[in-house]
Write a protein that holds these residues in place. Sequence first.
Motif, PDB file in Angstrom:
ATOM      1  N   LEU A  82     -58.332  -9.198  67.946  1.00  0.00           N
ATOM      2  CA  LEU A  82     -57.552  -8.301  68.792  1.00  0.00           C
ATOM      3  C   LEU A  82     -56.234  -8.948  69.201  1.00  0.00           C
ATOM      4  O   LEU A  82     -56.224 -10.026  69.807  1.00  0.00           O
ATOM      5  CB  LEU A  82     -58.345  -7.940  70.049  1.00  0.00           C
ATOM      6  N   GLY A  83     -55.140  -8.293  68.887  1.00  0.00           N
ATOM      7  CA  GLY A  83     -53.851  -8.771  69.361  1.00  0.00           C
ATOM      8  C   GLY A  83     -53.715  -8.562  70.857  1.00  0.00           C
ATOM      9  O   GLY A  83     -54.228  -7.587  71.406  1.00  0.00           O
ATOM     10  N   GLY A  84     -53.033  -9.453  71.506  1.00  0.00           N
ATOM     11  CA  GLY A  84     -52.763  -9.340  72.938  1.00  0.00           C
ATOM     12  C   GLY A  84     -51.282  -9.159  73.179  1.00  0.00           C
ATOM     13  O   GLY A  84     -50.619  -8.393  72.474  1.00  0.00           O
ATOM     14  N   GLU A  85     -50.753  -9.890  74.151  1.00  0.00           N
ATOM     15  CA  GLU A  85     -49.352  -9.725  74.537  1.00  0.00           C
ATOM     16  C   GLU A  85     -48.433 -10.554  73.644  1.00  0.00           C
ATOM     17  O   GLU A  85     -47.667 -11.402  74.089  1.00  0.00           O
ATOM     18  CB  GLU A  85     -49.167 -10.072  76.030  1.00  0.00           C
ATOM     19  N   TRP A  86     -48.503 -10.245  72.339  1.00  0.00           N
ATOM     20  CA  TRP A  86     -47.703 -10.986  71.369  1.00  0.00           C
ATOM     21  C   TRP A  86     -47.551 -10.177  70.075  1.00  0.00           C
ATOM     22  O   TRP A  86     -48.186  -9.149  69.884  1.00  0.00           O
ATOM     23  CB  TRP A  86     -48.356 -12.329  71.048  1.00  0.00           C
ATOM     24  N   GLU A  87     -46.711 -10.681  69.197  1.00  0.00           N
ATOM     25  CA  GLU A  87     -46.531 -10.100  67.875  1.00  0.00           C
ATOM     26  C   GLU A  87     -47.526 -10.733  66.913  1.00  0.00           C
ATOM     27  O   GLU A  87     -47.647 -11.960  66.849  1.00  0.00           O
ATOM     28  CB  GLU A  87     -45.100 -10.337  67.378  1.00  0.00           C
ATOM     29  N   ILE A  88     -48.266  -9.922  66.174  1.00  0.00           N
ATOM     30  CA  ILE A  88     -49.264 -10.481  65.276  1.00  0.00           C
ATOM     31  C   ILE A  88     -48.594 -11.084  64.047  1.00  0.00           C
ATOM     32  O   ILE A  88     -47.481 -10.731  63.671  1.00  0.00           O
ATOM     33  CB  ILE A  88     -50.314  -9.432  64.864  1.00  0.00           C
ATOM     34  N   SER A  89     -49.317 -12.024  63.405  1.00  0.00           N
ATOM     35  CA  SER A  89     -48.860 -12.647  62.169  1.00  0.00           C
ATOM     36  C   SER A  89     -50.079 -12.987  61.320  1.00  0.00           C
ATOM     37  O   SER A  89     -51.224 -12.865  61.768  1.00  0.00           O
ATOM     38  CB  SER A  89     -48.013 -13.894  62.459  1.00  0.00           C
ATOM     39  N   THR A  90     -49.858 -13.452  60.106  1.00  0.00           N
ATOM     40  CA  THR A  90     -50.938 -13.550  59.132  1.00  0.00           C
ATOM     41  C   THR A  90     -51.903 -14.714  59.358  1.00  0.00           C
ATOM     42  O   THR A  90     -53.020 -14.711  58.830  1.00  0.00           O
ATOM     43  CB  THR A  90     -50.358 -13.681  57.721  1.00  0.00           C
ATOM     44  N   GLY A  91     -51.518 -15.717  60.131  1.00  0.00           N
ATOM     45  CA  GLY A  91     -52.294 -16.949  60.214  1.00  0.00           C
ATOM     46  C   GLY A  91     -53.729 -16.791  60.656  1.00  0.00           C
ATOM     47  O   GLY A  91     -54.608 -17.536  60.206  1.00  0.00           O
ATOM     48  N   ARG A  92     -54.003 -15.844  61.545  1.00  0.00           N
ATOM     49  CA  ARG A  92     -55.369 -15.679  62.050  1.00  0.00           C
ATOM     50  C   ARG A  92     -56.329 -15.157  60.989  1.00  0.00           C
ATOM     51  O   ARG A  92     -57.547 -15.222  61.178  1.00  0.00           O
ATOM     52  CB  ARG A  92     -55.361 -14.736  63.250  1.00  0.00           C
ATOM     53  N   LEU A  93     -55.794 -14.632  59.886  1.00  0.00           N
ATOM     54  CA  LEU A  93     -56.660 -14.140  58.814  1.00  0.00           C
ATOM     55  C   LEU A  93     -56.695 -15.083  57.620  1.00  0.00           C
ATOM     56  O   LEU A  93     -57.236 -14.742  56.563  1.00  0.00           O
ATOM     57  CB  LEU A  93     -56.212 -12.744  58.364  1.00  0.00           C
TER      58      LEU A  93
END
Length: 470
Positions: A82-93
């Motif tokens: 789940l994304g929070g108060e930020w811009e998502i990026s590919t690293g978590r996957l």
Amino acid sequence: MPSKVLCLLYLCVILYIVDCKLIFKRHGPPPEETPKTRADPEWHTITQKVDHFNPIDLRTWSMRYLSNDEFYEGGGPIFIYLGGEWEISTGRLTAGQMYEIAKENKGYMFYTEHRYYGSSYPTADFSTPNLKYLSLDQAIADIVYFIKHVKEALNLDGKVVVVGASYSASMATWIRLKYPHLVDIAYASSGPVRAVADFYEYYEVINDNIGLVSEECLTTISDAISQLESKLETEDGIDEMSEKLQTCNRIQTAEPHRSFLFNFVIAELFAGLVQYAQPDSIQNDCDLLASFSGTALDKLIGYIRTQYDPDCIDDYHTFIQTYTAIGTTNDMWRPWLYQTCTEYGYYQTSTSERQPFGQTFGLDFFVNWCTDLFGANFGTEILETGIKRTNIFYGSQTPEVTKVLSIHGTVDPWHPLGILSDLNDQSPSILITGTSHCADLNSISDGDLSQLVETKLRAREIITEWLADD
């Protein structure tokens, strides 16, 4: 910031304003790791309603998300970071704890972007009237519809595991609580689930962890704050401090300007240092503080300047001017401050006696910025009403919920608001000694403390066991 390159550079949310600088270190995503795969996560969008709870309002918007099916086998679980108060990026996957668990369990991975953050905008701008669609209820509903969408579009039928960090960890707990028929398991890392206005415990944890490393360091900070307060009592002292600190404008000592100086310019530095502490990082910064000659105040000024160099330090006026702007942007601060003013509080004050910053920024300072940023109605009453509602609707630290894994570190200043209590074995709450904010979400590394390694392994076992339950 030579002393924090490894520890904080990619952890902190940093704002640059023209030729000056303000440093914000306590919000944003935890660090991402070097990818462990050649798989390239794919970007997608899903159409969401602006207002999920008003069937007459048919407006829609596009929410971004990422996917990675590298390990997926038919019937495998669905993992949603789940994304929070930020811009998502590919690293978590491509690396990290969720990646490892998905690999072990042949899961499909997703990463969702929270409304109003990154590039996921439900409204044309961030004006105060438009921000009313930024709420926990709406954000969780986005995930509910997201789950329904990907299950149908990709023909997925496995169990759903939501994973979150910090604020999004709170969301993971809350979505499991509210929608157990859609979400089977929640992994919540460092999530503050109790909303509170005066979060004085935060700086008590800062105090205690600096003190564990160096009592001398803690004393230097405390003495320097007292000396700075004395300097600001005279016009000559104000001129001297403005010059030595290299503020962009002459220091103003009326409130809320005075509190802004002590909170944002000074206390924030040590808050970020402790919250995301790595081995030896607190010691290294205490050594840096001690390396300057002169009085305790001289040492503190020398340390502060290493953090802002070469920029001048800005003030409350510029802060308000920057975040009253209503244009959409991937800068997270205006929407996040709105959330704190209406639902959570979480204001880290210096009202406790067990912290080194004196009585220099109280709750009134934070309530004042709610009014200045969002309008005269946004004050104590809205704040208290929103906090009460959040705790009643979502259970605070005693929610009746199962299959929530809650993990915190003793070095993390957020843990006083996050430890779940009175829960059965189906919702363990683990506190890791010597570990900082969201440290359990990275893959196991050589630098991990033994208890952190054990917790990461145990977390994987727990999630796998829950996935196997009928």
